[in-house]
Write a protein that holds these residues in place. Structure first.
Motif: not given
Length: 261
Positions: A197, A143, A188-189, A146-147, A191-192, A199, A141
Protein backbone atom coordinates in the motif's frame (compact mmCIF):
# COMPACT_ATOMS: atom_id res chain seq x y z
CA UNK A 1 -4.46 -38.00 47.75
CA UNK A 2 -6.50 -35.47 49.72
CA UNK A 3 -10.03 -34.96 48.57
CA UNK A 4 -10.11 -31.49 47.04
CA UNK A 5 -13.59 -30.06 46.91
CA UNK A 6 -14.86 -27.09 44.97
CA UNK A 7 -15.42 -24.44 47.59
CA UNK A 8 -17.35 -22.17 45.24
CA UNK A 9 -20.98 -22.23 46.28
CA UNK A 10 -23.34 -21.84 43.30
CA UNK A 11 -25.66 -19.70 45.38
CA UNK A 12 -22.74 -17.43 46.34
CA UNK A 13 -21.68 -17.04 42.72
CA UNK A 14 -25.25 -16.26 41.75
CA UNK A 15 -25.44 -13.66 44.50
CA UNK A 16 -22.19 -12.06 43.34
CA UNK A 17 -23.51 -11.97 39.78
CA UNK A 18 -26.70 -10.27 40.93
CA UNK A 19 -24.64 -7.71 42.86
CA UNK A 20 -22.57 -7.06 39.75
CA UNK A 21 -25.70 -6.52 37.68
CA UNK A 22 -26.91 -3.91 40.15
CA UNK A 23 -23.67 -1.96 39.74
CA UNK A 24 -23.96 -1.75 35.93
CA UNK A 25 -27.54 -0.56 35.92
CA UNK A 26 -28.53 2.80 34.55
CA UNK A 27 -28.96 4.47 37.94
CA UNK A 28 -25.53 3.44 39.34
CA UNK A 29 -23.88 4.36 36.03
CA UNK A 30 -25.38 7.84 36.15
CA UNK A 31 -24.42 8.53 39.75
CA UNK A 32 -20.92 7.03 39.50
CA UNK A 33 -19.81 8.59 36.22
CA UNK A 34 -21.65 11.92 36.09
CA UNK A 35 -18.97 13.71 38.20
CA UNK A 36 -16.28 12.43 35.84
CA UNK A 37 -17.45 14.50 32.87
CA UNK A 38 -16.09 17.80 34.19
CA UNK A 39 -12.65 16.42 35.04
CA UNK A 40 -12.31 14.46 31.82
CA UNK A 41 -13.20 17.59 29.85
CA UNK A 42 -10.62 19.63 31.79
CA UNK A 43 -7.85 17.09 31.16
CA UNK A 44 -8.88 16.88 27.49
CA UNK A 45 -8.66 20.65 27.13
CA UNK A 46 -5.19 20.76 28.70
CA UNK A 47 -3.73 17.93 26.63
CA UNK A 48 -5.33 19.05 23.36
CA UNK A 49 -4.31 22.69 23.80
CA UNK A 50 -0.69 21.88 24.61
CA UNK A 51 -0.48 19.24 21.90
CA UNK A 52 -2.06 21.43 19.21
CA UNK A 53 0.07 24.50 19.95
CA UNK A 54 3.24 22.44 20.20
CA UNK A 55 2.55 20.36 17.10
CA UNK A 56 1.11 23.00 14.80
CA UNK A 57 3.42 25.88 15.75
CA UNK A 58 6.60 24.83 17.55
CA UNK A 59 7.35 21.34 16.18
CA UNK A 60 10.03 21.41 13.47
CA UNK A 61 9.07 20.82 9.82
CA UNK A 62 9.66 17.40 8.31
CA UNK A 63 12.81 17.09 6.20
CA UNK A 64 10.82 15.65 3.26
CA UNK A 65 7.22 16.85 3.65
CA UNK A 66 7.92 20.24 5.16
CA UNK A 67 4.95 21.66 7.07
CA UNK A 68 2.34 19.53 5.31
CA UNK A 69 3.05 16.67 7.72
CA UNK A 70 1.50 18.69 10.59
CA UNK A 71 -1.93 17.37 9.68
CA UNK A 72 -0.91 14.13 11.39
CA UNK A 73 -1.63 15.86 14.72
CA UNK A 74 -5.29 15.65 13.75
CA UNK A 75 -5.30 12.71 11.34
CA UNK A 76 -3.59 10.12 13.54
CA UNK A 77 -5.69 10.74 16.70
CA UNK A 78 -8.90 10.68 14.65
CA UNK A 79 -7.97 7.38 12.99
CA UNK A 80 -6.97 5.82 16.31
CA UNK A 81 -10.18 6.98 18.00
CA UNK A 82 -12.34 5.74 15.13
CA UNK A 83 -10.94 2.23 15.47
CA UNK A 84 -10.96 2.21 19.28
CA UNK A 85 -14.56 3.39 19.50
CA UNK A 86 -15.76 0.74 17.07
CA UNK A 87 -13.91 -1.93 19.06
CA UNK A 88 -15.65 -0.65 22.19
CA UNK A 89 -18.99 -0.85 20.37
CA UNK A 90 -18.30 -4.48 19.44
CA UNK A 91 -17.48 -5.37 23.06
CA UNK A 92 -20.60 -3.55 24.28
CA UNK A 93 -22.61 -5.37 21.62
CA UNK A 94 -21.48 -8.75 22.97
CA UNK A 95 -22.32 -7.68 26.53
CA UNK A 96 -25.78 -6.52 25.46
CA UNK A 97 -26.58 -9.59 23.35
CA UNK A 98 -25.35 -12.12 25.91
CA UNK A 99 -26.20 -10.55 29.27
CA UNK A 100 -28.95 -8.09 28.22
CA UNK A 101 -27.32 -5.23 30.11
CA UNK A 102 -29.22 -2.13 29.07
CA UNK A 103 -26.44 0.29 29.97
CA UNK A 104 -24.11 -1.34 27.44
CA UNK A 105 -26.61 -0.63 24.70
CA UNK A 106 -26.97 3.01 25.75
CA UNK A 107 -23.21 3.53 25.84
CA UNK A 108 -22.88 2.04 22.35
CA UNK A 109 -25.64 4.30 21.08
CA UNK A 110 -23.89 7.29 22.66
CA UNK A 111 -20.46 6.64 21.16
CA UNK A 112 -21.53 5.58 17.64
CA UNK A 113 -21.87 9.16 16.26
CA UNK A 114 -18.61 10.16 17.94
CA UNK A 115 -16.80 7.31 16.22
CA UNK A 116 -18.46 8.13 12.90
CA UNK A 117 -17.23 11.72 12.92
CA UNK A 118 -13.75 10.64 14.02
CA UNK A 119 -13.70 8.29 11.03
CA UNK A 120 -14.92 11.01 8.65
CA UNK A 121 -12.32 13.48 9.94
CA UNK A 122 -9.66 10.81 9.56
CA UNK A 123 -10.64 10.28 5.91
CA UNK A 124 -10.86 14.01 5.17
CA UNK A 125 -7.53 14.91 6.80
CA UNK A 126 -5.92 11.89 5.19
CA UNK A 127 -7.10 13.05 1.78
CA UNK A 128 -5.76 16.56 2.39
CA UNK A 129 -2.42 15.07 3.43
CA UNK A 130 -2.40 12.74 0.41
CA UNK A 131 -2.57 15.55 -2.16
CA UNK A 132 0.93 16.98 -1.58
CA UNK A 133 2.34 13.54 -0.66
CA UNK A 134 0.86 11.28 -3.37
CA UNK A 135 -0.31 13.89 -5.86
CA UNK A 136 -3.98 12.93 -5.47
CA UNK A 137 -6.69 13.22 -2.83
CA UNK A 138 -7.73 9.57 -3.02
CA UNK A 139 -6.44 6.19 -4.10
CA UNK A 140 -8.10 2.84 -3.53
CA UNK A 141 -5.39 1.93 -1.07
CA UNK A 142 -6.14 -0.97 1.30
CA UNK A 143 -5.91 1.24 4.39
CA UNK A 144 -8.08 4.01 2.91
CA UNK A 145 -10.66 1.58 1.55
CA UNK A 146 -11.00 -0.30 4.84
CA UNK A 147 -11.38 3.02 6.71
CA UNK A 148 -14.12 4.02 4.26
CA UNK A 149 -15.85 0.70 5.00
CA UNK A 150 -15.57 1.54 8.71
CA UNK A 151 -17.41 4.82 8.09
CA UNK A 152 -20.22 2.92 6.35
CA UNK A 153 -20.36 0.45 9.25
CA UNK A 154 -20.74 3.35 11.67
CA UNK A 155 -23.53 4.78 9.53
CA UNK A 156 -25.23 1.38 9.48
CA UNK A 157 -25.06 1.02 13.26
CA UNK A 158 -26.55 4.50 13.76
CA UNK A 159 -29.29 3.69 11.25
CA UNK A 160 -30.10 0.49 13.16
CA UNK A 161 -30.37 2.39 16.43
CA UNK A 162 -32.74 4.89 14.79
CA UNK A 163 -34.84 2.30 12.92
CA UNK A 164 -35.52 0.11 15.97
CA UNK A 165 -35.80 2.95 18.49
CA UNK A 166 -39.36 2.15 19.56
CA UNK A 167 -39.47 -1.62 19.05
CA UNK A 168 -38.84 -4.59 21.38
CA UNK A 169 -35.69 -5.40 19.40
CA UNK A 170 -34.20 -1.97 20.08
CA UNK A 171 -30.44 -2.19 20.04
CA UNK A 172 -30.16 -5.86 19.03
CA UNK A 173 -29.62 -5.23 15.31
CA UNK A 174 -27.11 -2.46 16.03
CA UNK A 175 -25.23 -4.68 18.48
CA UNK A 176 -25.14 -7.54 15.97
CA UNK A 177 -23.80 -5.28 13.20
CA UNK A 178 -21.19 -3.87 15.59
CA UNK A 179 -19.94 -7.36 16.41
CA UNK A 180 -19.88 -8.54 12.79
CA UNK A 181 -18.26 -5.33 11.56
CA UNK A 182 -15.38 -5.73 14.00
CA UNK A 183 -13.77 -8.11 11.51
CA UNK A 184 -12.78 -4.98 9.57
CA UNK A 185 -10.59 -3.68 12.41
CA UNK A 186 -7.64 -6.08 11.96
CA UNK A 187 -7.86 -5.44 8.21
CA UNK A 188 -7.39 -1.71 8.87
CA UNK A 189 -4.57 -2.27 11.33
CA UNK A 190 -2.56 -4.79 9.30
CA UNK A 191 -3.44 -3.70 5.76
CA UNK A 192 -0.10 -1.91 5.38
CA UNK A 193 1.72 -5.15 6.24
CA UNK A 194 -0.54 -7.56 4.35
CA UNK A 195 -0.66 -5.63 1.07
CA UNK A 196 1.65 -3.32 -0.86
CA UNK A 197 0.00 0.00 0.00
CA UNK A 198 0.94 3.64 -0.36
CA UNK A 199 -0.04 4.37 3.22
CA UNK A 200 2.83 4.61 5.68
CA UNK A 201 3.25 2.20 8.57
CA UNK A 202 2.30 2.75 12.20
CA UNK A 203 3.59 5.88 13.92
CA UNK A 204 3.68 4.37 17.42
CA UNK A 205 4.53 0.79 18.34
CA UNK A 206 4.88 -0.94 21.68
CA UNK A 207 7.91 -2.94 20.54
CA UNK A 208 9.72 -0.25 18.51
CA UNK A 209 10.94 3.28 19.14
CA UNK A 210 9.08 6.12 17.39
CA UNK A 211 10.25 6.82 13.83
CA UNK A 212 10.30 10.58 14.43
CA UNK A 213 12.14 12.89 16.86
CA UNK A 214 10.67 13.64 20.28
CA UNK A 215 9.76 17.18 19.17
CA UNK A 216 7.25 15.57 16.79
CA UNK A 217 5.97 12.46 18.53
CA UNK A 218 5.47 14.03 21.97
CA UNK A 219 2.83 16.57 20.83
CA UNK A 220 1.23 13.80 18.79
CA UNK A 221 1.03 11.65 21.92
CA UNK A 222 -0.54 14.55 23.82
CA UNK A 223 -3.15 14.91 21.08
CA UNK A 224 -3.90 11.18 21.28
CA UNK A 225 -4.32 11.23 25.05
CA UNK A 226 -6.40 14.40 24.92
CA UNK A 227 -8.60 12.87 22.24
CA UNK A 228 -9.33 9.83 24.39
CA UNK A 229 -10.16 12.04 27.39
CA UNK A 230 -12.54 14.08 25.23
CA UNK A 231 -14.28 10.99 23.85
CA UNK A 232 -14.67 9.61 27.37
CA UNK A 233 -16.27 12.87 28.54
CA UNK A 234 -18.64 12.97 25.57
CA UNK A 235 -19.51 9.28 25.94
CA UNK A 236 -20.49 9.66 29.60
CA UNK A 237 -22.41 12.87 28.99
CA UNK A 238 -24.37 11.41 26.06
CA UNK A 239 -25.02 8.13 27.87
CA UNK A 240 -26.36 9.93 30.93
CA UNK A 241 -28.58 12.02 28.65
CA UNK A 242 -30.05 8.83 27.15
CA UNK A 243 -30.51 7.38 30.64
CA UNK A 244 -32.51 10.41 31.75
CA UNK A 245 -34.62 10.26 28.59
CA UNK A 246 -35.41 6.54 28.80
CA UNK A 247 -36.07 6.52 32.55
CA UNK A 248 -37.74 9.89 32.97
CA UNK A 249 -40.77 8.31 34.63
CA UNK A 250 -38.76 6.66 37.39
CA UNK A 251 -38.65 8.21 40.83
CA UNK A 252 -34.89 8.68 41.01
CA UNK A 253 -34.90 10.69 37.76
CA UNK A 254 -37.82 12.81 38.90
CA UNK A 255 -36.01 13.49 42.17
CA UNK A 256 -33.03 14.82 40.22
CA UNK A 257 -35.32 17.33 38.50
CA UNK A 258 -36.67 18.64 41.77
CA UNK A 259 -34.99 21.81 43.08
CA UNK A 260 -32.74 21.28 46.09
CA UNK A 261 -33.91 22.79 49.34
Amino acid sequence: MPNIKNTANPSTLQHLWQVFLTTVGTKPFYHVFAPWVKWLAIFASIFLTIGAVWGLIFAPPDYLQGNSYRIIFIHVPMASLAMSIYFAMAVLGVIFLVWKIKTANLVAKAIAPIGFWCCVLSLVTGSIWAKPTWGTYWVWDARLTSMLILAFLYAGVMAMFAAFEHTPNRGKAAALLSVIGAVNLPIIKYSVEWWNTLHQGVTFSVSKAPKMPAEMWMPLLLMLIGGYFLVAALAIYRTNTFILQTEQRKNWVQQLAQPKQ
